[in-house]
Design a protein around this motif. Structure first.
Motif, PDB file in Angstrom:
ATOM      1  N   PRO A 158      38.822   6.259-125.910  1.00 43.58           N
ATOM      2  CA  PRO A 158      39.864   5.236-126.568  1.00 43.58           C
ATOM      3  C   PRO A 158      40.987   6.133-127.100  1.00 43.58           C
ATOM      4  O   PRO A 158      40.881   6.894-127.773  1.00 43.58           O
ATOM      5  CB  PRO A 158      39.172   4.452-127.996  1.00 43.58           C
ATOM      6  N   ASP A 159      42.283   5.787-126.633  1.00 41.82           N
ATOM      7  CA  ASP A 159      43.450   6.435-127.113  1.00 41.82           C
ATOM      8  C   ASP A 159      44.133   6.047-128.130  1.00 41.82           C
ATOM      9  O   ASP A 159      44.978   6.703-128.799  1.00 41.82           O
ATOM     10  CB  ASP A 159      44.323   6.444-125.867  1.00 41.82           C
ATOM     11  N   HIS A 160      43.987   4.829-128.702  1.00 44.90           N
ATOM     12  CA  HIS A 160      44.200   4.144-130.002  1.00 44.90           C
ATOM     13  C   HIS A 160      45.992   4.030-129.793  1.00 44.90           C
ATOM     14  O   HIS A 160      46.569   4.206-131.076  1.00 44.90           O
ATOM     15  CB  HIS A 160      44.099   5.062-131.143  1.00 44.90           C
ATOM     16  N   TRP A 212      46.922   0.767-131.868  1.00 39.19           N
ATOM     17  CA  TRP A 212      46.822   1.058-133.677  1.00 39.19           C
ATOM     18  C   TRP A 212      48.008   1.836-133.819  1.00 39.19           C
ATOM     19  O   TRP A 212      48.223   1.587-135.190  1.00 39.19           O
ATOM     20  CB  TRP A 212      45.514   1.520-133.552  1.00 39.19           C
ATOM     21  N   SER A 213      47.998   3.093-133.118  1.00 40.89           N
ATOM     22  CA  SER A 213      49.296   3.812-133.430  1.00 40.89           C
ATOM     23  C   SER A 213      50.498   3.221-133.505  1.00 40.89           C
ATOM     24  O   SER A 213      51.496   3.363-134.575  1.00 40.89           O
ATOM     25  CB  SER A 213      49.372   5.073-132.599  1.00 40.89           C
ATOM     26  N   ASN A 238      50.909   1.210-136.592  1.00 39.85           N
ATOM     27  CA  ASN A 238      51.141   1.909-137.888  1.00 39.85           C
ATOM     28  C   ASN A 238      52.638   2.478-137.837  1.00 39.85           C
ATOM     29  O   ASN A 238      53.284   2.639-138.933  1.00 39.85           O
ATOM     30  CB  ASN A 238      50.014   3.073-137.902  1.00 39.85           C
ATOM     31  N   SER A 265      48.326   9.937-129.662  1.00 39.05           N
ATOM     32  CA  SER A 265      47.787   8.932-128.617  1.00 39.05           C
ATOM     33  C   SER A 265      48.168   9.080-127.392  1.00 39.05           C
ATOM     34  O   SER A 265      47.602   8.622-126.302  1.00 39.05           O
ATOM     35  CB  SER A 265      47.898   7.240-129.249  1.00 39.05           C
ATOM     36  N   SER A 279      46.728  12.001-125.557  1.00 43.40           N
ATOM     37  CA  SER A 279      45.462  11.521-125.330  1.00 43.40           C
ATOM     38  C   SER A 279      45.603  10.911-124.095  1.00 43.40           C
ATOM     39  O   SER A 279      44.748  11.110-123.266  1.00 43.40           O
ATOM     40  CB  SER A 279      44.718  10.776-126.325  1.00 43.40           C
ATOM     41  N   ALA A 316      42.607  12.047-129.202  1.00 45.53           N
ATOM     42  CA  ALA A 316      42.274  10.734-129.592  1.00 45.53           C
ATOM     43  C   ALA A 316      41.731  10.910-130.816  1.00 45.53           C
ATOM     44  O   ALA A 316      42.010   9.770-131.821  1.00 45.53           O
ATOM     45  CB  ALA A 316      41.354   9.972-128.561  1.00 45.53           C
ATOM     46  N   SER A 317      40.697  11.753-131.263  1.00 44.36           N
ATOM     47  CA  SER A 317      40.232  12.029-132.565  1.00 44.36           C
ATOM     48  C   SER A 317      41.288  12.411-133.508  1.00 44.36           C
ATOM     49  O   SER A 317      41.235  11.660-134.683  1.00 44.36           O
ATOM     50  CB  SER A 317      39.098  13.300-132.617  1.00 44.36           C
ATOM     51  N   ARG A 357      43.036   9.117-134.265  1.00 51.56           N
ATOM     52  CA  ARG A 357      42.328   8.174-135.166  1.00 51.56           C
ATOM     53  C   ARG A 357      42.363   8.492-136.484  1.00 51.56           C
ATOM     54  O   ARG A 357      42.383   8.153-137.558  1.00 51.56           O
ATOM     55  CB  ARG A 357      40.843   8.197-134.592  1.00 51.56           C
ATOM     56  N   ASN A 369      45.697   7.563-137.739  1.00 49.28           N
ATOM     57  CA  ASN A 369      45.867   6.242-138.209  1.00 49.28           C
ATOM     58  C   ASN A 369      45.062   5.692-139.290  1.00 49.28           C
ATOM     59  O   ASN A 369      45.512   4.886-140.071  1.00 49.28           O
ATOM     60  CB  ASN A 369      45.432   5.476-136.837  1.00 49.28           C
TER      61      ASN A 369
END
Length: 134
Positions: A51-53, A56-57, A60, A77, A80, A96-97, A100, A103
């Motif tokens: 998951p590259d988020h 969500w990024s 935010n 992201s 990633s 990605a970590s 996350r 985020n």
């Protein structure tokens, strides 16, 4: 010393056709321990979904960009996603970590800021209400 040899006559030696029970016994003996154990290894290439988020990024970045944490998370992201497109799963997981974590930090700081602002508004509105009623 007298060595005598005994010959055992089986159905195979006598020329008679073997019956079903004899074939079944021979098969059981062959499968019990004389046959070597073989194993089959199947290598399945796992396309691990990293998951590259990005969504969500982006959220935010637009709404909860506390000290630019959302923007930095968006940059990680995108990195990633680029690593994932190249095929570098390890690099994609690392970016990605980081995205996350950024985020989560942006979300927590933004929620805390909103809660503190609401609490301060309630306290100041109560103080202002008391001052005008005196």
């Amino acid at each position: 010393m007298n060595h005598t040899s005994q010959t055992f006559f089986t159905r195979a030696n006598t020329g008679l056709p073997p019956n079903y029970e004899m074939l079944k016994e021979e098969h059981e003996v062959a499968t019990l321990g004389t046959a070597p154990v073989t194993s089959t290894v199947i290598n399945i290439r796992s396309d691990t979904s990293v998951p590259d988020h990005v969504v969500w990024s982006l959220f935010n970045t637009l709404f909860m960009n506390w000290c630019c944490l959302g923007f930095v998370a968006f940059a990680y992201s995108v990195k990633s996603r680029d690593r994932k497109m190249v095929g570098d799963v390890t690099g994609a997981q690392a970016y990605a970590s980081t995205a996350r974590c950024l985020n989560i930090s942006a979300l927590i700081f933004s929620i805390l800021t909103i809660v503190i602002v609401i609490v301060l508004l309630i306290i100041f509105s109560d103080v202002i209400f008391r001052v005008f009623h005196r």
